[in-house]
Design a protein around this motif. Structure first.
Motif, mmCIF file in Angstrom:
data_model
loop_
_atom_site.group_PDB
_atom_site.id
_atom_site.type_symbol
_atom_site.label_atom_id
_atom_site.label_comp_id
_atom_site.label_asym_id
_atom_site.label_seq_id
_atom_site.Cartn_x
_atom_site.Cartn_y
_atom_site.Cartn_z
ATOM 1 N N TYR A 37 0.844 -1.185 0.000
ATOM 2 C CA TYR A 37 0.000 0.000 0.000
ATOM 3 C C TYR A 37 0.884 1.243 0.000
ATOM 4 O O TYR A 37 2.045 1.195 0.400
ATOM 5 C CB TYR A 37 -0.964 -0.002 1.194
ATOM 6 N N ASP A 38 0.325 2.344 -0.485
ATOM 7 C CA ASP A 38 1.076 3.591 -0.584
ATOM 8 C C ASP A 38 1.384 4.140 0.802
ATOM 9 O O ASP A 38 0.508 4.210 1.667
ATOM 10 C CB ASP A 38 0.273 4.644 -1.359
ATOM 11 N N GLN A 39 2.652 4.536 0.966
ATOM 12 C CA GLN A 39 3.112 5.172 2.193
ATOM 13 C C GLN A 39 4.018 6.331 1.794
ATOM 14 O O GLN A 39 4.646 6.302 0.746
ATOM 15 C CB GLN A 39 3.904 4.182 3.051
ATOM 16 N N SER A 40 4.096 7.342 2.642
ATOM 17 C CA SER A 40 4.862 8.539 2.288
ATOM 18 C C SER A 40 5.587 9.104 3.499
ATOM 19 O O SER A 40 5.298 8.760 4.638
ATOM 20 C CB SER A 40 3.926 9.592 1.680
ATOM 21 N N MET A 74 12.467 7.968 -3.171
ATOM 22 C CA MET A 74 11.154 8.580 -2.996
ATOM 23 C C MET A 74 11.131 10.042 -3.413
ATOM 24 O O MET A 74 10.078 10.575 -3.758
ATOM 25 C CB MET A 74 10.709 8.436 -1.540
ATOM 26 N N SER A 90 6.712 9.092 -1.932
ATOM 27 C CA SER A 90 5.946 7.926 -1.513
ATOM 28 C C SER A 90 6.423 6.695 -2.270
ATOM 29 O O SER A 90 7.106 6.793 -3.291
ATOM 30 C CB SER A 90 4.456 8.148 -1.766
ATOM 31 N N THR A 91 6.064 5.553 -1.718
ATOM 32 C CA THR A 91 6.352 4.273 -2.354
ATOM 33 C C THR A 91 5.297 3.276 -1.899
ATOM 34 O O THR A 91 4.578 3.520 -0.929
ATOM 35 C CB THR A 91 7.784 3.780 -2.020
ATOM 36 N N ASP A 92 5.220 2.168 -2.597
ATOM 37 C CA ASP A 92 4.245 1.120 -2.324
ATOM 38 C C ASP A 92 4.992 -0.054 -1.686
ATOM 39 O O ASP A 92 5.865 -0.633 -2.312
ATOM 40 C CB ASP A 92 3.598 0.707 -3.649
ATOM 41 N N ASN A 129 0.185 7.115 5.771
ATOM 42 C CA ASN A 129 -0.487 6.271 4.786
ATOM 43 C C ASN A 129 -0.930 7.155 3.632
ATOM 44 O O ASN A 129 -1.337 8.299 3.835
ATOM 45 C CB ASN A 129 -1.702 5.574 5.402
ATOM 46 N N GLY A 130 -0.830 6.642 2.416
ATOM 47 C CA GLY A 130 -1.221 7.406 1.239
ATOM 48 C C GLY A 130 -0.022 8.047 0.568
ATOM 49 O O GLY A 130 1.107 7.997 1.073
ATOM 50 N N ARG A 131 -0.269 8.665 -0.570
ATOM 51 C CA ARG A 131 0.801 9.237 -1.385
ATOM 52 C C ARG A 131 1.268 10.609 -0.901
ATOM 53 O O ARG A 131 2.333 11.074 -1.286
ATOM 54 C CB ARG A 131 0.343 9.315 -2.844
ATOM 55 N N ASN A 132 0.468 11.269 -0.060
ATOM 56 C CA ASN A 132 0.814 12.609 0.420
ATOM 57 C C ASN A 132 1.063 12.587 1.919
ATOM 58 O O ASN A 132 0.166 12.285 2.699
ATOM 59 C CB ASN A 132 -0.306 13.600 0.085
#
Length: 157
Positions: A37-40, A74, A90-92, A129-132
């Protein structure tokens, strides 16, 4: 007729086995990130060299991966005229990322080949959590003139 039926069933079994093998290989070769899942993360700070702003210093934000997996880049940039920088990215990944800041510089380096690389690990509490990213780690004022434990040299950055 019996031989024809036997050959047809053998051919069907062979085709089925090839299909199952192809499905298994595809599943094994899928990158692990595809199930993550996307983390940033984000980081900011100011770089100094002998008390003066260190301008145009390369900085990169990575997810530190152990084992055979390469670190995930990233974000990257350079410090401004006042030595300030801000990176986010971010990365997955399937597990919580381990963000780190790499600083590549020549402060007090003279004619030594390659650049000094200083690494600062960012606490996991700054992973979003998420791209931002929702939080930014403030690395503070970093004086590059002194030798830091764990510092290394990097010729390919």
């Amino acid at each position: 007729i019996t031989a024809t039926i036997y050959l047809k069933s053998q051919l069907d079994m062979f085709t089925l086995a090839k299909s199952l093998l192809l499905i298994a290989l595809t599943a094994l070769l899928q990158p692990a990130a595809s199930v993550g899942y996307d983390q940033s993360a984000a980081v900011t700070g100011t770089l100094l060299c002998n008390g003066r702003p260190a301008a145009n210093v390369k900085v990169r934000l990575y997810d530190d991966d152990s084992g055979p997996d390469f670190d995930d880049l990233m974000g990257e940039g350079t410090s401004d005229g006042q030595g300030r920088f801000r990176l986010s990215g971010s990365t997955d990944e399937t597990m919580t990322i381990d963000p780190k800041l790499n600083i590549y510089h020549d402060c007090n380096d003279g004619m030594t080949p390659c650049q000094r690389r200083t690494t600062i690990f960012i606490p996991n509490s700054y992973v979003s959590n998420g791209r931002n990213p929702t939080k930014t780690y403030n690395a503070g004022v970093i004086e590059l003139a002194g030798q830091v434990d764990g510092e290394s040299r990097d010729c390919i950055n």
